[in-house]
Design an enzyme around this catalytic site. Structure first.
Site, PDB file in Angstrom:
ATOM      1  N   CYS A  92      13.451  34.390  21.854  1.00  0.00           N
ATOM      2  CA  CYS A  92      12.235  35.178  21.677  1.00  0.00           C
ATOM      3  C   CYS A  92      12.555  36.401  20.829  1.00  0.00           C
ATOM      4  O   CYS A  92      13.579  37.054  21.054  1.00  0.00           O
ATOM      5  CB  CYS A  92      11.699  35.594  23.050  1.00  0.00           C
ATOM      6  SG  CYS A  92      10.203  36.600  22.960  1.00  0.00           S
ATOM      7  N   GLU A 135       4.131  31.311  23.412  1.00  0.00           N
ATOM      8  CA  GLU A 135       3.331  32.388  22.809  1.00  0.00           C
ATOM      9  C   GLU A 135       2.226  32.854  23.751  1.00  0.00           C
ATOM     10  O   GLU A 135       1.977  34.059  23.877  1.00  0.00           O
ATOM     11  CB  GLU A 135       2.727  31.940  21.474  1.00  0.00           C
ATOM     12  CG  GLU A 135       3.730  31.597  20.391  1.00  0.00           C
ATOM     13  CD  GLU A 135       4.832  32.624  20.227  1.00  0.00           C
ATOM     14  OE1 GLU A 135       4.605  33.823  20.466  1.00  0.00           O
ATOM     15  OE2 GLU A 135       5.947  32.205  19.856  1.00  0.00           O
ATOM     16  N   HIS A 138       3.047  35.343  26.423  1.00  0.00           N
ATOM     17  CA  HIS A 138       3.106  36.755  26.016  1.00  0.00           C
ATOM     18  C   HIS A 138       1.779  37.462  26.306  1.00  0.00           C
ATOM     19  O   HIS A 138       1.752  38.667  26.535  1.00  0.00           O
ATOM     20  CB  HIS A 138       3.413  36.868  24.523  1.00  0.00           C
ATOM     21  CG  HIS A 138       4.870  36.725  24.170  1.00  0.00           C
ATOM     22  ND1 HIS A 138       5.838  37.600  24.616  1.00  0.00           N
ATOM     23  CD2 HIS A 138       5.522  35.816  23.409  1.00  0.00           C
ATOM     24  CE1 HIS A 138       7.020  37.232  24.136  1.00  0.00           C
ATOM     25  NE2 HIS A 138       6.862  36.147  23.406  1.00  0.00           N
TER      26      HIS A 138
HETATM   27 NI    NI Z   1       8.494  35.272  22.434  1.00  0.00          NI
END
Ligand code: NI
Length: 169
Positions: A92, A135, A138
């Site tokens: 990440c 994603e 997040h």
């Molecule tokens: Ni990430």
């Protein structure tokens, strides 16, 4: 990692095709390109909005990965289509230098909108499904180490994969 802005639930986008949204997406694309990532979520550049981008095709750090079309996904909803999960390594951009073994659903449907408000509705599997789940996590303040089952499988990229130039999400 450690910045409180990565641990919040991001807010829904309510207006599409606005100068502010296009400007945010330009910043996100520049950041992803500069860092050679395959995906980026708005909270990773400090914007608390439910916006992610991803693309795998042609990434020089992931030549063998299956292609994932360049996508802008806003206000996403993910529905797992099977209970099956698979573990694989992830990195990440917000957790630099590390890799961890993360379980993800193998088959998902994802829905959302693009920057113009057009509907997106896809059924995907494998690496594409993994990137989308990473994603979208997040947007709920979840970083991949929080999904791991065994922290012994978290380590430095250059120790785990010496000499390899791997991609982050
Ligand atoms: Ni990430």
């Amino acid at each position: 990692m450690g910045d409180a802005r990565l641990l919040r639930r991001a807010g829904e986008v309510s207006a599409f095709d606005t100068p502010e949204l296009h400007s945010l997406l330009a910043d996100m694309r520049d950041t992803m390109l500069a860092m050679d990532g395959v995906g980026l979520a708005a909270p990773q550049i400090g914007e608390n909005l439910r916006v992610v981008i991803f693309e795998v095709a042609g990434n020089p750090r992931y030549p063998d990965a299956e292609a994932v079309p360049q996508t802008v996904l806003i206000n996403p909803v993910i529905t797992p289509l099977k209970k099956t999960m698979e573990e694989d390594w992830e990195g990440c951009l917000s957790v630099p230098g590390l890799r961890g073994m993360v379980p993800r659903y193998t088959h998902i449907r994802y829905q959302g909108r693009d920057e113009y408000g057009a509907l997106i509705d896809r059924t995907v599997s494998g690496f594409h499904a993994r990137v989308v789940q990473h994603e979208c996590d997040h947007l709920d303040g979840i970083l991949y180490p929080m999904r791991m089952r065994d922290l012994r499988q978290l380590g430095y990229t250059d120790v785990l994969f010496p000499g390899q130039d791997l991609v982050d999400e």
